[in-house]
Design an enzyme around this catalytic site. Sequence first.
Site, mmCIF file in Angstrom:
data_model
loop_
_atom_site.group_PDB
_atom_site.id
_atom_site.type_symbol
_atom_site.label_atom_id
_atom_site.label_comp_id
_atom_site.label_asym_id
_atom_site.label_seq_id
_atom_site.Cartn_x
_atom_site.Cartn_y
_atom_site.Cartn_z
ATOM 1 N N CYS A 153 -2.661 -3.903 7.021
ATOM 2 C CA CYS A 153 -2.101 -4.092 8.165
ATOM 3 C C CYS A 153 -2.808 -3.077 9.145
ATOM 4 C CB CYS A 153 -0.760 -4.433 8.334
ATOM 5 S SG CYS A 153 0.256 -3.060 8.284
ATOM 6 N N LEU A 176 12.673 -38.512 0.624
ATOM 7 C CA LEU A 176 12.447 -37.003 1.415
ATOM 8 C C LEU A 176 10.849 -36.870 1.066
ATOM 9 C CD1 LEU A 176 13.277 -34.676 2.804
ATOM 10 C CD2 LEU A 176 13.836 -33.580 0.737
ATOM 11 N N TRP A 179 15.743 -37.153 -18.660
ATOM 12 C CA TRP A 179 14.641 -36.307 -17.912
ATOM 13 C C TRP A 179 13.429 -37.198 -18.526
ATOM 14 C CZ3 TRP A 179 16.391 -32.863 -14.918
ATOM 15 C CH2 TRP A 179 17.637 -32.179 -14.999
ATOM 16 N N ALA A 192 8.352 -35.238 -10.839
ATOM 17 C CA ALA A 192 8.193 -35.628 -12.175
ATOM 18 C C ALA A 192 7.926 -37.100 -12.350
ATOM 19 C CB ALA A 192 9.331 -35.034 -13.102
ATOM 20 N N GLU A 223 0.730 -1.328 -0.007
ATOM 21 C CA GLU A 223 0.212 -0.098 0.048
ATOM 22 C C GLU A 223 0.793 1.315 -0.030
ATOM 23 O OE1 GLU A 223 -0.175 -2.616 2.006
ATOM 24 O OE2 GLU A 223 -2.036 -2.925 2.842
HETATM 25 N N1 LIG Z 1 11.619 -37.671 -10.868
HETATM 26 C C1 LIG Z 1 11.792 -36.695 -10.081
HETATM 27 O O1 LIG Z 1 10.954 -35.832 -9.732
HETATM 28 C C2 LIG Z 1 12.774 -37.034 -9.106
HETATM 29 C C3 LIG Z 1 13.010 -35.882 -8.351
HETATM 30 C C4 LIG Z 1 14.335 -36.189 -7.347
HETATM 31 C C5 LIG Z 1 15.012 -37.251 -7.305
HETATM 32 N N2 LIG Z 1 14.541 -38.599 -8.217
HETATM 33 C C6 LIG Z 1 15.370 -39.539 -8.257
HETATM 34 O O2 LIG Z 1 14.999 -40.318 -7.093
HETATM 35 C C7 LIG Z 1 16.457 -40.909 -6.715
HETATM 36 C C8 LIG Z 1 16.714 -40.414 -5.070
HETATM 37 O O3 LIG Z 1 15.694 -40.856 -4.348
HETATM 38 P P1 LIG Z 1 15.782 -41.304 -2.816
HETATM 39 O O4 LIG Z 1 14.759 -41.600 -2.280
HETATM 40 O O5 LIG Z 1 16.984 -42.341 -2.820
HETATM 41 O O6 LIG Z 1 16.471 -40.036 -2.305
HETATM 42 P P2 LIG Z 1 16.199 -38.740 -1.498
HETATM 43 O O7 LIG Z 1 14.749 -38.923 -0.931
HETATM 44 O O8 LIG Z 1 16.731 -37.715 -2.132
HETATM 45 O O9 LIG Z 1 16.889 -38.646 -0.181
HETATM 46 C C9 LIG Z 1 16.678 -39.839 0.765
HETATM 47 C C10 LIG Z 1 17.626 -39.327 2.102
HETATM 48 O O10 LIG Z 1 16.942 -38.076 2.679
HETATM 49 C C11 LIG Z 1 17.137 -38.209 4.094
HETATM 50 N N3 LIG Z 1 15.933 -38.362 4.593
HETATM 51 C C12 LIG Z 1 14.609 -38.669 4.207
HETATM 52 N N4 LIG Z 1 13.740 -38.588 5.144
HETATM 53 C C13 LIG Z 1 14.355 -38.463 6.361
HETATM 54 C C14 LIG Z 1 14.021 -38.545 7.689
HETATM 55 N N5 LIG Z 1 12.472 -38.756 8.006
HETATM 56 N N6 LIG Z 1 14.926 -38.238 8.734
HETATM 57 C C15 LIG Z 1 16.394 -38.272 8.350
HETATM 58 N N7 LIG Z 1 16.596 -38.268 7.191
HETATM 59 C C16 LIG Z 1 15.728 -38.395 6.018
HETATM 60 C C17 LIG Z 1 18.172 -39.636 4.435
HETATM 61 O O11 LIG Z 1 19.556 -39.081 4.125
HETATM 62 P P3 LIG Z 1 20.747 -39.815 4.891
HETATM 63 O O12 LIG Z 1 20.671 -41.241 4.514
HETATM 64 O O13 LIG Z 1 21.771 -39.303 4.304
HETATM 65 O O14 LIG Z 1 20.385 -39.559 6.543
HETATM 66 C C18 LIG Z 1 17.786 -40.426 3.132
HETATM 67 O O15 LIG Z 1 18.732 -41.395 2.829
HETATM 68 C C19 LIG Z 1 17.297 -40.781 -7.639
HETATM 69 O O16 LIG Z 1 17.536 -41.585 -8.691
HETATM 70 C C20 LIG Z 1 16.643 -39.553 -8.362
HETATM 71 O O17 LIG Z 1 17.214 -39.314 -9.841
HETATM 72 C C21 LIG Z 1 13.451 -38.112 -9.083
#
Ligand SMILES: NC(=O)c1ccc[n+]([C@@H]2O[C@H](COP(=O)([O-])OP(=O)(O)OC[C@H]3O[C@@H](n4cnc5c(N)ncnc54)[C@H](OP(=O)(O)O)[C@@H]3O)[C@@H](O)[C@H]2O)c1
Length: 323
Positions: A74, A262, A165, A149, A51
Amino acid sequence: MTVGIPEALAAGEAVRGATSPNPPVGCAIVGPGGEVIATGGTSPAGGPHAEINALRAAGDRARGATAVVTLEPCNHTGRTGPCSHALAEAGIRKVVYLTADPNPQAAGGADYLRSHGVEVTFAPTRVDALQPWLASVRHGRVSVTAKFAATVDGFTAAVDGTSQWITGSAAREHVHEDRALRDAILVGTGTAIADNPSLTARYPDGTLRERQPRRVVVGKRKVPEGNLTRLGFEQYPTPQEALDTLWEQGARDVLVEGGAGLLTSVVELGVVDRIQAYVAPLLLGGGRPVVQRALAGTLADARRYTLGGVRTLGDDVLIELER
Ligand SMILES: NC(=O)c1ccc[n+]([C@@H]2O[C@H](COP(=O)([O-])OP(=O)(O)OC[C@H]3O[C@@H](n4cnc5c(N)ncnc54)[C@H](OP(=O)(O)O)[C@@H]3O)[C@@H](O)[C@H]2O)c1
């Protein structure tokens, strides 16, 4: 649509990603003849609100004009004075606001304006730019958008781990635009190690966009030298620690980009407010699923989201879901 609403919405969109912990608000000053005199968006934290920027741009022409604001003005003194007082003092005749302020400390602007002779209208309108901020205030934590994705049969990587990709260039370009609007991007160590991503917001020619989100890696494993290490990143051992630290440091809108480990963790934490699924016309039949573990034992217990929007990006489809 009321004159000034599209301009106020655009002014708010233009400052997305640059205002946290403040909301990205837009304001348009409309003259008595229905002409838009000036617009303004929220400045970075500590700077003037929308504003005030719009009033400054309008100057004397604000007297007798209407102010259209995407959020209720606000009524409190933080790092800047109350916008409700500034609007009344500038001689604004009417205020139209599109969203009520959910923050009890800041609310009351509409009442103040009415008590000072300003006509006030609430015109409920969905303001996309404010959705993450509104969710963060409602829940007292950062608002999380989970992005992935996937192939049409639900895989985010092939059996051998390859994922680059899955989607085409239009979808990837959209991801870069979206990154520039966020306060932070989070990936797990699995993705940081497997993909060596840069996690920057780039233009199609590879140059960096003006706004860059914080790059955050979650997990305990060490990330080897690569793009991320070259550009600098933050690492937290758990998702909760990452989200808490980001919130305390003023972030409000974060994008979790995977991988499945994650994504599963943040869904289980119950903090995913939005999902952005980029779905590609591919079949893999096996590989890494979007979510790693079962979230429900029976269909009735499935996590349910509502459809926020669907758009085509080249050969891919972006499905947006909201809680
Ligand atoms: N298509 C898509 O959109 C896309 C996007 C991203 C990735 N990817 C693919 O996904 C694959 C990787 O996935 P991912 O599942 O192996 O790995 P990630 O989800 O990237 O990482 C997993 C790690 O995150 C940490 N983590 C997750 N949850 C946790 C929790 N509750 N507490 C503590 N730490 C936690 C841990 O790390 P630490 O073990 O180090 O403690 C765990 O090993 C790759 O192949 C990648 O190319 C695809």
